[in-house]
Write a protein that holds these residues in place. Structure first.
Motif, short mmCIF file in Angstrom:
data_model
loop_
_atom_site.label_atom_id
_atom_site.label_comp_id
_atom_site.label_asym_id
_atom_site.label_seq_id
_atom_site.Cartn_x
_atom_site.Cartn_y
_atom_site.Cartn_z
N UNK A 112 2.20 -5.07 12.50
CA UNK A 112 2.34 -6.05 11.43
C UNK A 112 3.21 -5.39 10.36
N UNK A 113 4.29 -6.05 10.02
CA UNK A 113 5.24 -5.52 9.05
C UNK A 113 5.02 -6.27 7.73
N UNK A 114 4.58 -5.57 6.72
CA UNK A 114 4.25 -6.18 5.43
C UNK A 114 5.29 -5.77 4.40
N UNK A 115 5.88 -6.76 3.74
CA UNK A 115 6.84 -6.51 2.67
C UNK A 115 6.18 -6.91 1.36
N UNK A 116 6.12 -5.98 0.42
CA UNK A 116 5.43 -6.21 -0.85
C UNK A 116 6.43 -6.17 -2.01
N UNK A 117 6.39 -7.20 -2.85
CA UNK A 117 7.20 -7.25 -4.06
C UNK A 117 6.35 -7.07 -5.31
N UNK A 118 5.12 -7.57 -5.25
CA UNK A 118 4.17 -7.51 -6.36
C UNK A 118 2.85 -7.01 -5.79
N UNK A 119 2.13 -6.20 -6.54
CA UNK A 119 0.87 -5.64 -6.07
C UNK A 119 -0.19 -6.74 -5.95
N UNK A 120 -0.78 -6.84 -4.77
CA UNK A 120 -1.87 -7.78 -4.51
C UNK A 120 -2.54 -7.35 -3.21
N UNK A 121 -3.79 -7.75 -3.04
CA UNK A 121 -4.49 -7.43 -1.81
C UNK A 121 -4.83 -5.96 -1.69
N UNK A 122 -4.72 -5.44 -0.46
CA UNK A 122 -5.25 -4.11 -0.15
C UNK A 122 -4.54 -2.98 -0.86
N UNK A 123 -3.28 -3.18 -1.28
CA UNK A 123 -2.56 -2.08 -1.93
C UNK A 123 -3.15 -1.75 -3.31
#
Length: 254
Positions: free
Chosen positions: A90-101
């Motif tokens: 699963x490739x996750x791209x993050x722009x804003x912090x949310x969820x598990x990060x």
């Protein structure tokens, strides 16, 4: 449907043998799950909306020359897709912090990241899809270095496109998850985008109010999931506002 051979059934979609060699039929279910299936409900109309939103996005990506498995939408719940060998990431791209990060790195939800970050998770429900490094991926042979480069290039291009698409609809793209696969044609192989792109695997917030318009509505029990997904579809110009997806199904804008 009963006459077709089922190839695979996941939490939100079922794959059937396609009408031609090298094709599959992807059927969108109404199942909503969270926590690797720990929370599960049937929400009428969800599959129809995800099918239509994903079709819209994949069509745009195809037009931009971003390779995908998508061929065409067949009906309200199904798509014709090319058969690919799914890479177990699963490739996750993050722009804003949310969820598990947020708990992992001590970040406050809603914090804009210094730059877009790509993370990889090994697809295994029994292990709760653990985060993995590029070293893990190449060492265990899930993808080779060139394939990993291709995946990251795809992820960056998709992020650029989706960010602009959603911002034009007054929606902030917080993060999203994609899956990729190997498409074999003749004597060649290339990495393509697979699975779907919908509010099921994107975090989408209203750009002004920060209202959540994605599966976090279901995860956190903070609203009506179908209403949220329908709002996304309407803002993208896919649906007519007066249609009721729960009863008649959303009417398509031609």
């Amino acid at each position: 449907m009963n006459r077709r051979r089922k190839i695979y059934e996941g939490k939100a979609k079922t794959l059937y043998e396609g009408p031609e060699p090298g094709t599959l039929v992807q059927h969108f279910k109404d199942d909503a799950t969270a926590g690797n299936g720990a929370k599960h409900e049937i929400i009428e109309g969800k599959g129809v909306l995800n099918n239509r939103i994903s079709e819209y996005i994949f069509t745009k990506l195809n037009e931009l020359g971003i390779p995908t498995h998508f061929v065409r939408r067949m009906n309200m719940r199904e798509q014709l897709i090319r058969e690919v060998e799914i890479i177990p990431l699963e490739v996750v791209v993050r722009n804003i912090a949310a969820g598990s990060i947020c708990p992992r790195l001590g970040l406050e939800s809603g914090t804009r990241l210094p730059r877009s970050i790509i993370e990889f998770y090994y697809k295994d429900d029994a292990l709760n899809d653990p985060i993995v490094s590029e070293e893990h991926i190449t060492a265990f042979g899930w993808a080779n270095p060139q394939e990993l480069d291709d995946i990251m290039t795809l992820a960056v291009r998709i992020n650029d496109f989706l960010s602009g698409l959603f911002m034009g609809a007054g929606i902030q793209l917080v993060d999203f998850k994609i899956e990729c696969g190997r498409l074999y044609q003749d004597d060649t192989m290339r990495i393509v985008l697979a699975d779907e792109i919908s509010p099921d695997n994107c975090r989408l917030w209203d750009a002004k109010t920060q209202q959540k318009l994605d599966k976090d509505v279901f995860r956190q029990g903070i609203g009506d999931l179908v209403d949220s997904y329908r709002e996304v579809a309407q803002r993208l110009g896919i649906l007519v506002e007066s249609e009721n997806a729960l009863t008649t199904g959303p009417r398509l804008v031609k």
